[in-house]
Design a protein around this motif. Sequence first.
Motif, PDB file in Angstrom:
ATOM      1  N   VAL A   1       0.864  -1.179   0.000  1.00  0.00           N
ATOM      2  CA  VAL A   1       0.000   0.000   0.000  1.00  0.00           C
ATOM      3  C   VAL A   1       0.902   1.231   0.000  1.00  0.00           C
ATOM      4  O   VAL A   1       1.839   1.320   0.803  1.00  0.00           O
ATOM      5  CB  VAL A   1      -0.933   0.008   1.220  1.00  0.00           C
ATOM      6  CG1 VAL A   1      -1.833   1.237   1.197  1.00  0.00           C
ATOM      7  CG2 VAL A   1      -1.785  -1.267   1.256  1.00  0.00           C
ATOM      8  N   HIS A   2       0.599   2.167  -0.898  1.00  0.00           N
ATOM      9  CA  HIS A   2       1.446   3.347  -1.077  1.00  0.00           C
ATOM     10  C   HIS A   2       0.713   4.595  -0.583  1.00  0.00           C
ATOM     11  O   HIS A   2      -0.073   5.191  -1.337  1.00  0.00           O
ATOM     12  CB  HIS A   2       1.813   3.511  -2.560  1.00  0.00           C
ATOM     13  CG  HIS A   2       2.511   2.319  -3.145  1.00  0.00           C
ATOM     14  ND1 HIS A   2       3.881   2.181  -3.153  1.00  0.00           N
ATOM     15  CD2 HIS A   2       2.016   1.194  -3.745  1.00  0.00           C
ATOM     16  CE1 HIS A   2       4.211   1.033  -3.731  1.00  0.00           C
ATOM     17  NE2 HIS A   2       3.103   0.408  -4.092  1.00  0.00           N
ATOM     18  N   PRO A   3       0.945   5.023   0.667  1.00  0.00           N
ATOM     19  CA  PRO A   3       0.357   6.286   1.141  1.00  0.00           C
ATOM     20  C   PRO A   3       1.044   7.468   0.452  1.00  0.00           C
ATOM     21  O   PRO A   3       2.179   7.358  -0.002  1.00  0.00           O
ATOM     22  CB  PRO A   3       0.655   6.282   2.652  1.00  0.00           C
ATOM     23  CG  PRO A   3       1.083   4.877   2.965  1.00  0.00           C
ATOM     24  CD  PRO A   3       1.693   4.341   1.715  1.00  0.00           C
ATOM     25  N   PRO A   4       0.396   8.631   0.383  1.00  0.00           N
ATOM     26  CA  PRO A   4       0.983   9.766  -0.326  1.00  0.00           C
ATOM     27  C   PRO A   4       2.141  10.432   0.400  1.00  0.00           C
ATOM     28  O   PRO A   4       3.006  11.023  -0.233  1.00  0.00           O
ATOM     29  CB  PRO A   4      -0.193  10.733  -0.474  1.00  0.00           C
ATOM     30  CG  PRO A   4      -1.126  10.370   0.620  1.00  0.00           C
ATOM     31  CD  PRO A   4      -0.987   8.886   0.820  1.00  0.00           C
ATOM     32  N   ALA A   5       2.184  10.380   1.713  1.00  0.00           N
ATOM     33  CA  ALA A   5       3.207  11.128   2.446  1.00  0.00           C
ATOM     34  C   ALA A   5       3.879  10.286   3.512  1.00  0.00           C
ATOM     35  O   ALA A   5       4.284  10.790   4.554  1.00  0.00           O
ATOM     36  CB  ALA A   5       2.584  12.376   3.074  1.00  0.00           C
ATOM     37  N   ALA A   6       3.993   9.003   3.249  1.00  0.00           N
ATOM     38  CA  ALA A   6       4.611   8.094   4.221  1.00  0.00           C
ATOM     39  C   ALA A   6       5.183   6.911   3.462  1.00  0.00           C
ATOM     40  O   ALA A   6       4.813   6.657   2.305  1.00  0.00           O
ATOM     41  CB  ALA A   6       3.580   7.623   5.243  1.00  0.00           C
ATOM     42  N   PRO A   7       6.113   6.178   4.075  1.00  0.00           N
ATOM     43  CA  PRO A   7       6.660   4.996   3.397  1.00  0.00           C
ATOM     44  C   PRO A   7       5.581   3.961   3.106  1.00  0.00           C
ATOM     45  O   PRO A   7       4.595   3.844   3.842  1.00  0.00           O
ATOM     46  CB  PRO A   7       7.684   4.464   4.412  1.00  0.00           C
ATOM     47  CG  PRO A   7       7.990   5.605   5.309  1.00  0.00           C
ATOM     48  CD  PRO A   7       6.738   6.413   5.386  1.00  0.00           C
ATOM     49  N   ALA A   8       5.772   3.225   2.010  1.00  0.00           N
ATOM     50  CA  ALA A   8       4.845   2.136   1.688  1.00  0.00           C
ATOM     51  C   ALA A   8       4.903   1.082   2.785  1.00  0.00           C
ATOM     52  O   ALA A   8       5.918   0.886   3.434  1.00  0.00           O
ATOM     53  CB  ALA A   8       5.221   1.526   0.342  1.00  0.00           C
ATOM     54  N   PHE A   9       3.763   0.406   3.012  1.00  0.00           N
ATOM     55  CA  PHE A   9       3.771  -0.696   3.969  1.00  0.00           C
ATOM     56  C   PHE A   9       3.251  -1.959   3.294  1.00  0.00           C
ATOM     57  O   PHE A   9       2.526  -1.894   2.296  1.00  0.00           O
ATOM     58  CB  PHE A   9       2.988  -0.348   5.237  1.00  0.00           C
ATOM     59  CG  PHE A   9       1.535  -0.002   5.026  1.00  0.00           C
ATOM     60  CD1 PHE A   9       0.545  -0.973   5.076  1.00  0.00           C
ATOM     61  CD2 PHE A   9       1.159   1.319   4.799  1.00  0.00           C
ATOM     62  CE1 PHE A   9      -0.786  -0.650   4.893  1.00  0.00           C
ATOM     63  CE2 PHE A   9      -0.177   1.653   4.627  1.00  0.00           C
ATOM     64  CZ  PHE A   9      -1.155   0.673   4.675  1.00  0.00           C
ATOM     65  N   HIS A  10       3.640  -3.101   3.849  1.00  0.00           N
ATOM     66  CA  HIS A  10       3.439  -4.383   3.182  1.00  0.00           C
ATOM     67  C   HIS A  10       2.613  -5.334   4.044  1.00  0.00           C
ATOM     68  O   HIS A  10       2.581  -5.232   5.268  1.00  0.00           O
ATOM     69  CB  HIS A  10       4.792  -5.030   2.873  1.00  0.00           C
ATOM     70  CG  HIS A  10       5.750  -4.109   2.181  1.00  0.00           C
ATOM     71  ND1 HIS A  10       5.765  -3.951   0.822  1.00  0.00           N
ATOM     72  CD2 HIS A  10       6.721  -3.289   2.673  1.00  0.00           C
ATOM     73  CE1 HIS A  10       6.708  -3.082   0.498  1.00  0.00           C
ATOM     74  NE2 HIS A  10       7.296  -2.654   1.605  1.00  0.00           N
ATOM     75  N   ALA A  11       1.953  -6.263   3.361  1.00  0.00           N
ATOM     76  CA  ALA A  11       1.203  -7.313   4.041  1.00  0.00           C
ATOM     77  C   ALA A  11       1.168  -8.527   3.128  1.00  0.00           C
ATOM     78  O   ALA A  11       1.361  -8.416   1.911  1.00  0.00           O
ATOM     79  CB  ALA A  11      -0.215  -6.850   4.369  1.00  0.00           C
ATOM     80  N   THR A  12       0.954  -9.690   3.712  1.00  0.00           N
ATOM     81  CA  THR A  12       0.741 -10.908   2.929  1.00  0.00           C
ATOM     82  C   THR A  12      -0.614 -11.479   3.309  1.00  0.00           C
ATOM     83  O   THR A  12      -1.049 -11.388   4.465  1.00  0.00           O
ATOM     84  CB  THR A  12       1.840 -11.959   3.189  1.00  0.00           C
ATOM     85  OG1 THR A  12       1.864 -12.276   4.583  1.00  0.00           O
ATOM     86  CG2 THR A  12       3.198 -11.428   2.766  1.00  0.00           C
ATOM     87  N   ALA A  13      -1.294 -12.062   2.333  1.00  0.00           N
ATOM     88  CA  ALA A  13      -2.639 -12.605   2.576  1.00  0.00           C
ATOM     89  C   ALA A  13      -2.979 -13.586   1.469  1.00  0.00           C
ATOM     90  O   ALA A  13      -2.282 -13.668   0.450  1.00  0.00           O
ATOM     91  CB  ALA A  13      -3.666 -11.480   2.633  1.00  0.00           C
ATOM     92  N   HIS A  14      -4.057 -14.314   1.675  1.00  0.00           N
ATOM     93  CA  HIS A  14      -4.563 -15.202   0.622  1.00  0.00           C
ATOM     94  C   HIS A  14      -5.679 -14.527  -0.173  1.00  0.00           C
ATOM     95  O   HIS A  14      -5.947 -14.896  -1.312  1.00  0.00           O
ATOM     96  CB  HIS A  14      -5.068 -16.513   1.228  1.00  0.00           C
ATOM     97  CG  HIS A  14      -3.973 -17.370   1.788  1.00  0.00           C
ATOM     98  ND1 HIS A  14      -3.612 -17.346   3.107  1.00  0.00           N
ATOM     99  CD2 HIS A  14      -3.129 -18.243   1.178  1.00  0.00           C
ATOM    100  CE1 HIS A  14      -2.607 -18.188   3.303  1.00  0.00           C
ATOM    101  NE2 HIS A  14      -2.288 -18.735   2.148  1.00  0.00           N
ATOM    102  N   THR A  15      -6.346 -13.538   0.445  1.00  0.00           N
ATOM    103  CA  THR A  15      -7.447 -12.848  -0.219  1.00  0.00           C
ATOM    104  C   THR A  15      -7.300 -11.341  -0.024  1.00  0.00           C
ATOM    105  O   THR A  15      -7.003 -10.876   1.078  1.00  0.00           O
ATOM    106  CB  THR A  15      -8.801 -13.309   0.350  1.00  0.00           C
ATOM    107  OG1 THR A  15      -8.948 -14.710   0.132  1.00  0.00           O
ATOM    108  CG2 THR A  15      -9.959 -12.591  -0.342  1.00  0.00           C
ATOM    109  N   LEU A  16      -7.497 -10.592  -1.093  1.00  0.00           N
ATOM    110  CA  LEU A  16      -7.443  -9.136  -1.053  1.00  0.00           C
ATOM    111  C   LEU A  16      -8.758  -8.589  -1.590  1.00  0.00           C
ATOM    112  O   LEU A  16      -9.217  -8.991  -2.658  1.00  0.00           O
ATOM    113  CB  LEU A  16      -6.290  -8.615  -1.913  1.00  0.00           C
ATOM    114  CG  LEU A  16      -6.272  -7.103  -2.177  1.00  0.00           C
ATOM    115  CD1 LEU A  16      -5.903  -6.347  -0.908  1.00  0.00           C
ATOM    116  CD2 LEU A  16      -5.306  -6.764  -3.309  1.00  0.00           C
ATOM    117  N   THR A  17      -9.356  -7.652  -0.832  1.00  0.00           N
ATOM    118  CA  THR A  17     -10.572  -6.983  -1.285  1.00  0.00           C
ATOM    119  C   THR A  17     -10.328  -5.482  -1.303  1.00  0.00           C
ATOM    120  O   THR A  17      -9.856  -4.911  -0.315  1.00  0.00           O
ATOM    121  CB  THR A  17     -11.764  -7.295  -0.375  1.00  0.00           C
ATOM    122  OG1 THR A  17     -12.025  -8.704  -0.400  1.00  0.00           O
ATOM    123  CG2 THR A  17     -13.018  -6.555  -0.839  1.00  0.00           C
ATOM    124  N   VAL A  18     -10.635  -4.855  -2.430  1.00  0.00           N
ATOM    125  CA  VAL A  18     -10.498  -3.408  -2.580  1.00  0.00           C
ATOM    126  C   VAL A  18     -11.854  -2.850  -2.980  1.00  0.00           C
ATOM    127  O   VAL A  18     -12.520  -3.384  -3.877  1.00  0.00           O
ATOM    128  CB  VAL A  18      -9.437  -3.055  -3.644  1.00  0.00           C
ATOM    129  CG1 VAL A  18      -9.346  -1.537  -3.832  1.00  0.00           C
ATOM    130  CG2 VAL A  18      -8.078  -3.618  -3.250  1.00  0.00           C
TER     131      VAL A  18
END
Length: 272
Positions: free
Chosen positions: A214-231
């Motif tokens: 996930v890329h926030p506009p004014a902060a470092p990107a953060f990461h996650a691992t999962a089997h399912t992603l919902t947007v």
Amino acid sequence: MSAHDQLLVVIDPVARRNDGESVRIAKDVLCAGAEAKICLPDSPEEFSRALARRGARRPVVIGDDRALLRTVTLLHRERELADGPLSFVPIGAPGSLEVAHALGVPQNAVAAARAVLDGTVRRLDLLVDDSDGVVLGDLSIPAARGPAAAPAPPSVWGTCRSLVRTLVRPAPGQVAIRTHRLRVEADGVLLSDVNAPVEGVTVRSLAGTAEITVHPPAAPAFHATAHTLTVSGPDFRYRADTVVSGPVRRRTWTVRAQAWGLTLPKDAEAYG
């Protein structure tokens, strides 16, 4: 691979038009090493029918990333991906073969054809969405903006406007960053909500899970691992490999570990 194996070689029409000589050479290598039936479809419908009539023959597709993605999508929707491995010979412009090369397919058509004959099957993950779409490589949400339109011919008034824009252009730190209001959930865990806009989300399947950034506009990107992603959120488009889809307001992707087999050189390295 023994010389008695049977292949169904499906040659994408774009490859035939753009590089007929490379197609001919790849076809000659395949036919010299195995019994091969050659299919020359002229439309997506003929392409689909050729695959459906392959029988016991192992499918080999000659073309670019779009041809590879079309093949995997068709076999997935027919629930035939697990029936046997797929082989691929890349022919096209370098920018149209990035997915295949990242999966471990040789860049050279002759080397790829030889890998079809004596390579090994590698099991690869697949991202599948809730509309039965598939992702072989990278997923970007929302889709990156398309290429800029060609500039208009210069004129006196255009030169004046450019000068004015240069004089009033904001400092680099003041340039606006385009953000999107998306709700991002990984295995049901909320990573970001619509009240915290993001620049975007990128996803890649690896070792049976989805690597989410996930890329926030004014902060470092953060990461996650999962089997399912919902947007979810306001209408958005997304890029899956080479294809831009949408707009949608909600989409769920699920990783299917080792869902399909691709024949690669014995020493190939790939993600997935």
